[in-house]
Design a protein around this motif. Structure first.
Motif, PDB file in Angstrom:
ATOM      1  N   LYS A   6      -1.366  -2.386  -3.558  1.00 53.49           N
ATOM      2  CA  LYS A   6      -2.095  -2.758  -4.771  1.00 53.49           C
ATOM      3  C   LYS A   6      -3.521  -3.195  -4.432  1.00 53.49           C
ATOM      4  CE  LYS A   6      -2.168  -6.785  -6.378  1.00 53.49           C
ATOM      5  NZ  LYS A   6      -3.119  -7.948  -6.339  1.00 53.49           N
ATOM      6  N   ASN A   7      -3.658  -4.004  -3.380  1.00 49.94           N
ATOM      7  CA  ASN A   7      -4.989  -4.468  -2.962  1.00 49.94           C
ATOM      8  C   ASN A   7      -5.865  -3.314  -2.476  1.00 49.94           C
ATOM      9  OD1 ASN A   7      -4.652  -7.239  -3.506  1.00 49.94           O
ATOM     10  ND2 ASN A   7      -3.521  -7.533  -1.593  1.00 49.94           N
ATOM     11  N   PHE A  13     -10.586   1.740  -6.178  1.00 53.10           N
ATOM     12  CA  PHE A  13     -11.089   2.039  -7.516  1.00 53.10           C
ATOM     13  C   PHE A  13     -12.317   1.189  -7.866  1.00 53.10           C
ATOM     14  CE2 PHE A  13      -6.954   4.078  -7.916  1.00 53.10           C
ATOM     15  CZ  PHE A  13      -7.306   5.243  -8.587  1.00 53.10           C
ATOM     16  N   GLY A  14     -12.429   0.007  -7.256  1.00 52.83           N
ATOM     17  CA  GLY A  14     -13.638  -0.792  -7.426  1.00 52.83           C
ATOM     18  C   GLY A  14     -14.844  -0.069  -6.846  1.00 52.83           C
ATOM     19  N   PHE A  15     -14.686   0.467  -5.638  1.00 51.35           N
ATOM     20  CA  PHE A  15     -15.767   1.227  -5.001  1.00 51.35           C
ATOM     21  C   PHE A  15     -16.042   2.523  -5.773  1.00 51.35           C
ATOM     22  CE2 PHE A  15     -15.648  -1.776  -1.704  1.00 51.35           C
ATOM     23  CZ  PHE A  15     -16.642  -1.509  -0.774  1.00 51.35           C
ATOM     24  N   ILE A 117      -7.353  -6.197   8.116  1.00 47.56           N
ATOM     25  CA  ILE A 117      -6.454  -7.358   8.102  1.00 47.56           C
ATOM     26  C   ILE A 117      -5.183  -7.041   7.316  1.00 47.56           C
ATOM     27  CG2 ILE A 117      -6.176  -9.738   7.293  1.00 47.56           C
ATOM     28  CD1 ILE A 117      -9.153 -10.158   7.838  1.00 47.56           C
ATOM     29  N   ALA A 118      -5.350  -6.390   6.152  1.00 51.02           N
ATOM     30  CA  ALA A 118      -4.184  -6.050   5.318  1.00 51.02           C
ATOM     31  C   ALA A 118      -3.239  -5.118   6.064  1.00 51.02           C
ATOM     32  CB  ALA A 118      -4.645  -5.405   4.017  1.00 51.02           C
ATOM     33  N   GLY A 119      -3.797  -4.121   6.751  1.00 51.44           N
ATOM     34  CA  GLY A 119      -2.976  -3.171   7.511  1.00 51.44           C
ATOM     35  C   GLY A 119      -2.267  -3.824   8.673  1.00 51.44           C
ATOM     36  N   THR A 120      -2.987  -4.683   9.394  1.00 52.92           N
ATOM     37  CA  THR A 120      -2.397  -5.395  10.539  1.00 52.92           C
ATOM     38  C   THR A 120      -1.280  -6.318  10.082  1.00 52.92           C
ATOM     39  OG1 THR A 120      -4.561  -5.336  11.638  1.00 52.92           O
ATOM     40  CG2 THR A 120      -2.921  -6.871  12.511  1.00 52.92           C
ATOM     41  N   SER A 121      -1.532  -7.025   8.975  1.00 54.79           N
ATOM     42  CA  SER A 121      -0.549  -7.966   8.434  1.00 54.79           C
ATOM     43  C   SER A 121       0.748  -7.257   8.049  1.00 54.79           C
ATOM     44  CB  SER A 121      -1.140  -8.680   7.213  1.00 54.79           C
ATOM     45  OG  SER A 121      -0.161  -9.439   6.555  1.00 54.79           O
ATOM     46  N   TYR A 122       0.617  -6.128   7.347  1.00 53.24           N
ATOM     47  CA  TYR A 122       1.815  -5.398   6.933  1.00 53.24           C
ATOM     48  C   TYR A 122       2.548  -4.809   8.136  1.00 53.24           C
ATOM     49  CZ  TYR A 122       4.874  -1.837   5.050  1.00 53.24           C
ATOM     50  OH  TYR A 122       5.978  -1.072   4.774  1.00 53.24           O
ATOM     51  N   ALA A 123       1.785  -4.302   9.112  1.00 53.78           N
ATOM     52  CA  ALA A 123       2.399  -3.695  10.297  1.00 53.78           C
ATOM     53  C   ALA A 123       3.239  -4.713  11.068  1.00 53.78           C
ATOM     54  CB  ALA A 123       1.315  -3.109  11.199  1.00 53.78           C
ATOM     55  N   GLU A 124       2.733  -5.957  11.158  1.00 57.42           N
ATOM     56  CA  GLU A 124       3.465  -7.009  11.860  1.00 57.42           C
ATOM     57  C   GLU A 124       4.788  -7.335  11.153  1.00 57.42           C
ATOM     58  OE1 GLU A 124       0.794 -10.280  12.122  1.00 57.42           O
ATOM     59  OE2 GLU A 124      -0.378  -9.398  13.764  1.00 57.42           O
ATOM     60  N   LYS A 125       4.744  -7.394   9.819  1.00 60.29           N
ATOM     61  CA  LYS A 125       5.955  -7.712   9.043  1.00 60.29           C
ATOM     62  C   LYS A 125       6.970  -6.576   9.094  1.00 60.29           C
ATOM     63  CE  LYS A 125       3.562 -10.720   5.754  1.00 60.29           C
ATOM     64  NZ  LYS A 125       3.043 -10.830   4.374  1.00 60.29           N
ATOM     65  N   PHE A 220      -8.093  -8.840  -9.786  1.00 65.66           N
ATOM     66  CA  PHE A 220      -6.872  -8.264  -9.221  1.00 65.66           C
ATOM     67  C   PHE A 220      -6.790  -8.240  -7.696  1.00 65.66           C
ATOM     68  CE2 PHE A 220      -7.336  -6.261 -13.452  1.00 65.66           C
ATOM     69  CZ  PHE A 220      -6.142  -6.689 -14.021  1.00 65.66           C
ATOM     70  N   LEU A 221      -7.899  -8.477  -7.006  1.00 68.40           N
ATOM     71  CA  LEU A 221      -7.851  -8.447  -5.538  1.00 68.40           C
ATOM     72  C   LEU A 221      -7.417  -9.812  -5.011  1.00 68.40           C
ATOM     73  CD1 LEU A 221      -8.429  -6.678  -3.022  1.00 68.40           C
ATOM     74  CD2 LEU A 221     -10.712  -7.697  -2.963  1.00 68.40           C
ATOM     75  N   ASP A 222      -6.387  -9.822  -4.178  1.00 69.92           N
ATOM     76  CA  ASP A 222      -5.895 -11.081  -3.606  1.00 69.92           C
ATOM     77  C   ASP A 222      -6.839 -11.552  -2.505  1.00 69.92           C
ATOM     78  OD1 ASP A 222      -3.650 -10.962  -5.239  1.00 69.92           O
ATOM     79  OD2 ASP A 222      -2.512  -9.791  -3.770  1.00 69.92           O
TER      80      ASP A 222
END
Length: 457
Positions: A6-7, A13-15, A117-125, A220-222
């Protein structure tokens, strides 16, 4: 995954909304604000400010404000440029161009940092490879973002096509093309400037698009959590202006970096010629300003498709063959533009040139970025700072001399720099083949993911 995706979509879409407005405005500057070369002068100032911004602003703002608010505030800088066009003068466009230039580098850097950061965070989980997830996120981003060149130009052409046009006389057409009159061709030919009401409508749509982009991000962006941001703390430490400045120029001690300067500057020069000169002295002069958007859509569409294609096939063909293809294509276009006298009856030809230009530009963008990543693997940050510096300098020069020289002189300059670029690029390939072919192969694997944090600026 759903929250992270979502982020990613919010940023994408913002860009898309933001650059739908900016891309369309940039293509029109040389034709819309042609008096005394105001439009191209504003673009030249914009890229000069971008050079300064990229040297010191991104790490400072990201550290102080966080990625989300850096993106939101930087987007407001782009809206300021749209507002400056409502009353286009030296006192409005030049300051807003500086504001946009200063906001450009933090915007892209914050976007890169956030997605990383978002990609790294999800990959770790999820227990997955971080590089794979980050590449997926950037793939989604560019899939959405690349279409902004189409929508922005489509909006401008649909709105401006409602203006009344009159047939351009053969005498007026003599002022179009490579040997253009240095007077304002949009006024000397029949391609009259659109009415103020149409211009204000267009600028209103572009401004609204930018405002929507900001609202989308704010709502909408966390915000990245503090513990996630800590993992990137080392990357966000703000170096001093002078340390960044010195590191950038210390990179020039590398012979290969110096040899790549002409190629990198050519990338800015050729893009500047298409959006600043081709749109004005060929398209607007002979067809009218309402066709600029359609012509630039052709460039954007071919550029996007070829970027994707060349990224896939480069592993089979190698970059040398692709550089040769781009050189031959660009050289043929330059020679043809020198000989061609644009005429409204040859409508298809006006679209052939930007299509071929888009093909060549796809090579310059994808392969030059990849080349920097492979050659300077241990000094990527300084290397990509040089890339941004010299490409932006190419834009500054292209827009800076746009109103001072006839198109044929600019085409000869382009051809000369292209030949020099290929000679120096050949020298780089020779040095690499001679010194360490094994290292080149090893670093290729390391750089298969083109979306490194340094590169995406």
């Amino acid at each position: 995954m759903e929250r992270n995706l979502k982020n990613v979509l919010v940023i994408s879409f913002g860009f898309l909304l933001l650059f739908t407005a900016y891309g369309g405005l940039q293509s029109l500057q040389s034709s819309l604000n042609s008096e005394e070369g105001l439009g191209v002068a504003s673009l030249s100032v914009l890229y000069a400010a971008l050079i300064l911004s990229s040297m010191f602003l991104p790490p400072i703002l990201i550290k102080k404000l966080g990625c989300k608010w850096t993106i939101a505030i930087s987007m407001c800088c782009y809206i300021a440029f749209s507002l400056g066009n409502f009353y286009a003068s030296w006192y409005t466009l030049i300051p807003t161009s500086v504001i946009l230039g200063l906001g450009g580098a933090p915007l892209w850097s914050a976007k890169c940092t956030y997605l990383t950061i978002a990609g790294t965070s999800y990959a770790e989980k999820a227990g997955k490879n971080a590089k794979d997830i980050i590449n997926q996120y950037f793939g989604v981003f560019f899939l959405v973002f690349q279409s902004s060149g189409i929508w922005g130009n489509l909006i401008s052409s649909l709105i401006l096509s409602q203006s009344s046009t009159k047939e351009i006389s053969e005498e007026d057409l003599e002022c179009c093309g490579a040997y253009n009159c240095l007077t304002d061709t949009t006024n000397t030919t029949g391609s009259a400037k659109p009415s103020n009401s149409l211009i204000y409508t267009l600028l209103g749509v572009y401004t609204a698009s930018g405002v929507l982009a900001v609202l989308l991000v704010i709502m909408f962006l966390d915000q990245i959590k503090s513990d996630q941001a800590e993992t990137e703390k080392g990357k966000l430490e703000a170096p001093s202006f002078w340390s960044t400045f010195l590191a950038t120029f210390r990179q020039l001690k590398d012979k290969r970096q110096c040899l790549l300067i002409p190629l990198t500057m050519y990338s800015g020069l050729e893009q500047g010629f298409l959006s600043g000169d081709y749109t004005k002295v060929y398209v607007t002069c002979a067809l009218g300003i309402q066709y600029v958007g359609y012509v630039m859509i052709c460039f954007a569409a071919v550029n996007s498709l070829c970027s994707l294609l060349f990224g896939k096939i480069s592993q089979f063909t190698g970059r040398k063959l692709l550089f040769a293809l781009a050189t031959v294509t660009n050289t043929a276009c330059i020679i043809a533009l020198l000989l061609w006298k644009p005429h409204p009856k040859q409508l298809a030809v006006f679209f052939v040139f930007p299509a071929l230009w888009g093909l060549s530009d796809a090579v310059w963008q994808t392969q030059t970025n990849g080349l920097y990543g492979i050659l300077f693997e241990k000094h990527k940050e300084a290397a990509f700072a040089n890339y941004r510096l010299w490409e932006s300098l190419g834009f500054v020069i292209a827009f800076g001399y746009s109103t001072k020289l006839q198109a044929y002189i600019k085409l000869y300059i382009l051809l000369s720099v292209l030949v020099l670029s290929m000679v120096t690029y050949g020298a780089v390939e020779y040095l690499e083949a001679k010194s360490s072919p094994e290292t080149l192969t090893a670093t290729k694997k390391e750089n298969e993911g083109p979306f490194s944090q340094e590169a995406c600026m």
